[in-house]
Motif scaffolding. Structure first.
Motif, PDB file in Angstrom:
ATOM      1  N   LEU A  11       0.852  -1.183   0.000  1.00  0.00           N
ATOM      2  CA  LEU A  11       0.000   0.000   0.000  1.00  0.00           C
ATOM      3  C   LEU A  11       0.889   1.234   0.000  1.00  0.00           C
ATOM      4  O   LEU A  11       1.796   1.359   0.834  1.00  0.00           O
ATOM      5  CB  LEU A  11      -0.898  -0.011   1.235  1.00  0.00           C
ATOM      6  CG  LEU A  11      -1.748   1.237   1.478  1.00  0.00           C
ATOM      7  CD1 LEU A  11      -2.742   1.433   0.344  1.00  0.00           C
ATOM      8  CD2 LEU A  11      -2.462   1.128   2.823  1.00  0.00           C
ATOM      9  N   THR A  93      -3.527   0.730  -9.198  1.00  0.00           N
ATOM     10  CA  THR A  93      -3.949  -0.295  -8.258  1.00  0.00           C
ATOM     11  C   THR A  93      -4.378  -1.549  -9.002  1.00  0.00           C
ATOM     12  O   THR A  93      -5.255  -1.495  -9.874  1.00  0.00           O
ATOM     13  CB  THR A  93      -5.100   0.221  -7.385  1.00  0.00           C
ATOM     14  OG1 THR A  93      -4.622   1.291  -6.563  1.00  0.00           O
ATOM     15  CG2 THR A  93      -5.643  -0.892  -6.494  1.00  0.00           C
ATOM     16  N   GLN A 116      -0.041  -7.710  -4.872  1.00  0.00           N
ATOM     17  CA  GLN A 116      -1.042  -6.647  -4.894  1.00  0.00           C
ATOM     18  C   GLN A 116      -0.392  -5.284  -4.670  1.00  0.00           C
ATOM     19  O   GLN A 116       0.395  -5.109  -3.728  1.00  0.00           O
ATOM     20  CB  GLN A 116      -2.098  -6.890  -3.822  1.00  0.00           C
ATOM     21  CG  GLN A 116      -3.167  -5.817  -3.738  1.00  0.00           C
ATOM     22  CD  GLN A 116      -4.057  -5.759  -4.974  1.00  0.00           C
ATOM     23  OE1 GLN A 116      -4.381  -6.801  -5.556  1.00  0.00           O
ATOM     24  NE2 GLN A 116      -4.460  -4.559  -5.370  1.00  0.00           N
ATOM     25  N   THR A 118      -1.588  -1.370  -4.134  1.00  0.00           N
ATOM     26  CA  THR A 118      -2.715  -0.493  -3.863  1.00  0.00           C
ATOM     27  C   THR A 118      -2.205   0.919  -3.662  1.00  0.00           C
ATOM     28  O   THR A 118      -1.341   1.153  -2.818  1.00  0.00           O
ATOM     29  CB  THR A 118      -3.494  -0.947  -2.616  1.00  0.00           C
ATOM     30  OG1 THR A 118      -3.935  -2.302  -2.789  1.00  0.00           O
ATOM     31  CG2 THR A 118      -4.702  -0.054  -2.373  1.00  0.00           C
TER      32      THR A 118
END
Length: 121
Positions: A11, A93, A116, A118
């Motif tokens: 993130l 994202t 992932q 983000t």
């Protein structure tokens, strides 16, 4: 059988940076012979090409959406391909994957679990 393991996601705030890694392994997989690439898939969207790099790093190509912000590289001694992502935007994202590539199409039969990314606004 080729195994691809992506890592480095997380993130990050808009404008930030991340460096993704993809380690390839397999008894008969000659990593250094293949053009490799990164792909990404956002929720509800198809997987799309992000960047590619030739076997000797002599040629790279990028999706228009990431040109000037992302840099792909590889280390054949480590069977690893990298994606340096700068100036990240919320639209970046997605889950990111690596694979063999021809042009902008994946040619490997299997995918890793992805990593992932983000980006918050």
């Amino acid at each position: 059988q080729v195994q691809l393991v992506e890592s480095g996601g997380g993130l990050v705030q808009a404008g930030g940076s991340l460096r993704l890694s993809c380690a390839a392994s397999g008894r008969t997989f000659a990593f250094s012979m293949y053009t490799m690439g990164w792909f990404r898939q956002a929720p509800g969207k198809e997987r799309e090409f992000v960047a590619g790099i030739s076997w000797n790093s002599g040629t790279t190509n990028y999706a228009d959406s990431v040109k000037g912000r992302f840099t792909i590289s590889r280390d054949n001694a480590k069977n690893t391909v990298y994606l340096q992502m700068n100036s990240l935007k919320p639209e970046d994202t997605a889950a990111y994957y690596c694979n063999r590539v021809l042009g902008i199409r994946p040619t490997g039969g299997s995918w890793g679990q992805g990593t992932q990314v983000t980006v918050s606004s």
